[in-house]
Design a protein around this motif. Structure first.
Motif, short mmCIF file in Angstrom:
data_model
loop_
_atom_site.label_atom_id
_atom_site.label_comp_id
_atom_site.label_asym_id
_atom_site.label_seq_id
_atom_site.Cartn_x
_atom_site.Cartn_y
_atom_site.Cartn_z
N LYS A 169 0.84 -1.19 0.00
CA LYS A 169 0.00 0.00 0.00
C LYS A 169 0.88 1.25 0.00
N ALA A 170 1.93 1.26 0.81
CA ALA A 170 2.84 2.41 0.87
C ALA A 170 3.53 2.59 -0.48
N ARG A 171 3.91 1.49 -1.12
CA ARG A 171 4.56 1.58 -2.43
C ARG A 171 3.62 2.18 -3.47
N LYS A 172 2.37 1.73 -3.46
CA LYS A 172 1.38 2.25 -4.42
C LYS A 172 1.10 3.73 -4.17
N VAL A 173 1.00 4.12 -2.91
CA VAL A 173 0.78 5.52 -2.59
C VAL A 173 1.95 6.36 -3.07
N ALA A 174 3.17 5.85 -2.85
CA ALA A 174 4.36 6.58 -3.28
C ALA A 174 4.42 6.68 -4.80
N GLU A 175 4.09 5.60 -5.50
CA GLU A 175 4.09 5.63 -6.97
C GLU A 175 3.01 6.56 -7.51
N ALA A 176 1.84 6.53 -6.88
CA ALA A 176 0.75 7.41 -7.33
C ALA A 176 1.12 8.86 -7.10
N GLY A 177 1.77 9.15 -6.01
CA GLY A 177 2.20 10.52 -5.73
C GLY A 177 3.24 10.98 -6.72
N GLN A 178 4.18 10.11 -7.07
CA GLN A 178 5.22 10.48 -8.03
C GLN A 178 4.63 10.64 -9.42
N ALA A 179 3.64 9.84 -9.76
CA ALA A 179 3.02 9.93 -11.07
C ALA A 179 2.23 11.23 -11.21
N ASN A 180 1.69 11.73 -10.13
CA ASN A 180 0.92 12.98 -10.16
C ASN A 180 1.79 14.20 -9.92
N GLY A 181 3.10 14.00 -9.79
CA GLY A 181 4.02 15.11 -9.57
C GLY A 181 4.02 15.59 -8.14
N LYS A 182 3.43 14.86 -7.24
CA LYS A 182 3.40 15.23 -5.84
C LYS A 182 4.56 14.55 -5.13
N PRO A 183 4.97 15.13 -4.02
CA PRO A 183 6.03 14.45 -3.26
C PRO A 183 5.48 13.15 -2.69
N ALA A 184 6.38 12.23 -2.44
CA ALA A 184 5.98 10.92 -1.92
C ALA A 184 5.32 11.09 -0.57
N ALA A 185 4.28 10.33 -0.35
CA ALA A 185 3.56 10.38 0.92
C ALA A 185 4.42 9.77 2.00
N ALA A 186 4.15 10.19 3.23
CA ALA A 186 4.89 9.63 4.36
C ALA A 186 4.55 8.14 4.47
N PRO A 187 5.55 7.33 4.80
CA PRO A 187 5.29 5.89 4.90
C PRO A 187 4.36 5.58 6.07
N VAL A 188 3.66 4.46 5.93
CA VAL A 188 2.79 4.00 7.01
C VAL A 188 3.68 3.59 8.16
N PRO A 189 3.35 4.00 9.39
CA PRO A 189 4.21 3.63 10.53
C PRO A 189 4.40 2.11 10.59
N GLY A 190 5.65 1.74 10.90
CA GLY A 190 5.97 0.31 11.04
C GLY A 190 6.31 -0.37 9.73
N THR A 191 6.38 0.42 8.63
CA THR A 191 6.75 -0.19 7.35
C THR A 191 7.95 0.54 6.80
N ALA A 192 8.67 -0.14 5.99
CA ALA A 192 9.82 0.46 5.33
C ALA A 192 9.44 0.73 3.88
N VAL A 193 9.81 1.87 3.39
CA VAL A 193 9.54 2.20 1.99
C VAL A 193 10.61 1.49 1.18
N PRO A 194 10.24 0.72 0.18
CA PRO A 194 11.21 -0.02 -0.61
C PRO A 194 12.15 0.91 -1.34
N SER A 195 13.40 0.50 -1.40
CA SER A 195 14.38 1.31 -2.13
C SER A 195 14.23 1.09 -3.61
N THR A 196 14.70 2.05 -4.38
CA THR A 196 14.59 1.98 -5.84
C THR A 196 15.94 1.76 -6.47
N ASN A 197 16.74 0.87 -5.87
CA ASN A 197 18.08 0.59 -6.40
C ASN A 197 17.99 -0.18 -7.67
#
Length: 185
Positions: A157-185
């Motif tokens: 869910k955090a990954r999808k929120v972050a991708e949706a935010g980047q696709a709309n030109g918005k900054p990435a949303a804050a991650p859900v507490p207790g989860t790690a945002v996946p790296s884009t290496n």
């Protein structure tokens, strides 16, 4: 099945002794193919039946040479091995459950599993409530699989929120507490 293993063991010793003469012949290749084919058979009666049939066929083609090389070799073992192979095959077919009986047993098994899963869920839900002020105890009675599944769902869910935010030109949303945002290496 012990009798079948006896026939295989005795026949195998005689065949290998006979064919271990440093002369390359079709029987050597046939023995190698049979051994390779039956290497992973295990103890199933159907596998033993097929192995007995295959080795008896090879022994039949080598019968005269087996007797010549070993006077104590009992050629009746070949016919007995074939008969035993047929008996094992017949018994395996007789023991196979009917399709209707198998489907009925599967349905009952699935119903019992469903009841068990529901009961375990109720027990875990009750334990989570009873031990809500003691998370270390509550964690012991919760399903590790469910914890991993929920954590994976939060990460997704955090990954999808972050991708949706980047696709709309918005900054990435804050991650859900207790989860790690996946790296884009």
């Amino acid at each position: 099945m012990l009798t079948g293993a006896f026939y295989l063991g005795n026949g195998e010793e005689a065949r290998e002794f006979l064919l271990d003469d440093d002369v390359d012949e079709p029987a050597d290749a046939q023995l190698a193919r049979i051994k390779e084919f039956h290497a992973q058979d295990g103890q199933r009666s159907s596998a033993l039946s097929q192995a007995l049939h295959d080795y008896a066929g090879l022994a039949e083609s080598l019968k005269d040479r087996l007797v010549e090389a070993d006077e104590a070799f009992d050629v009746r073992l070949i016919a007995e091995a074939r008969k035993l192979a047929e008996d094992l095959q017949r018994r395996a077919l007789e023991a196979a459950p009917e399709a209707g009986a198998s489907a009925a047993a599967t349905t009952i098994r699935n119903q019992l599993l469903r009841l068990m899963v529901e009961r375990i869920g109720a027990i875990r839900k009750t334990a989570a409530h009873v031990f809500r002020r003691h998370p270390e105890i509550a964690r012991e009675v919760t399903s590790a699989y469910e914890r991993r599944r929920r954590a994976a769902a939060r990460r997704e869910k955090a990954r999808k929120v972050a991708e949706a935010g980047q696709a709309n030109g918005k900054p990435a949303a804050a991650p859900v507490p207790g989860t790690a945002v996946p790296s884009t290496n």
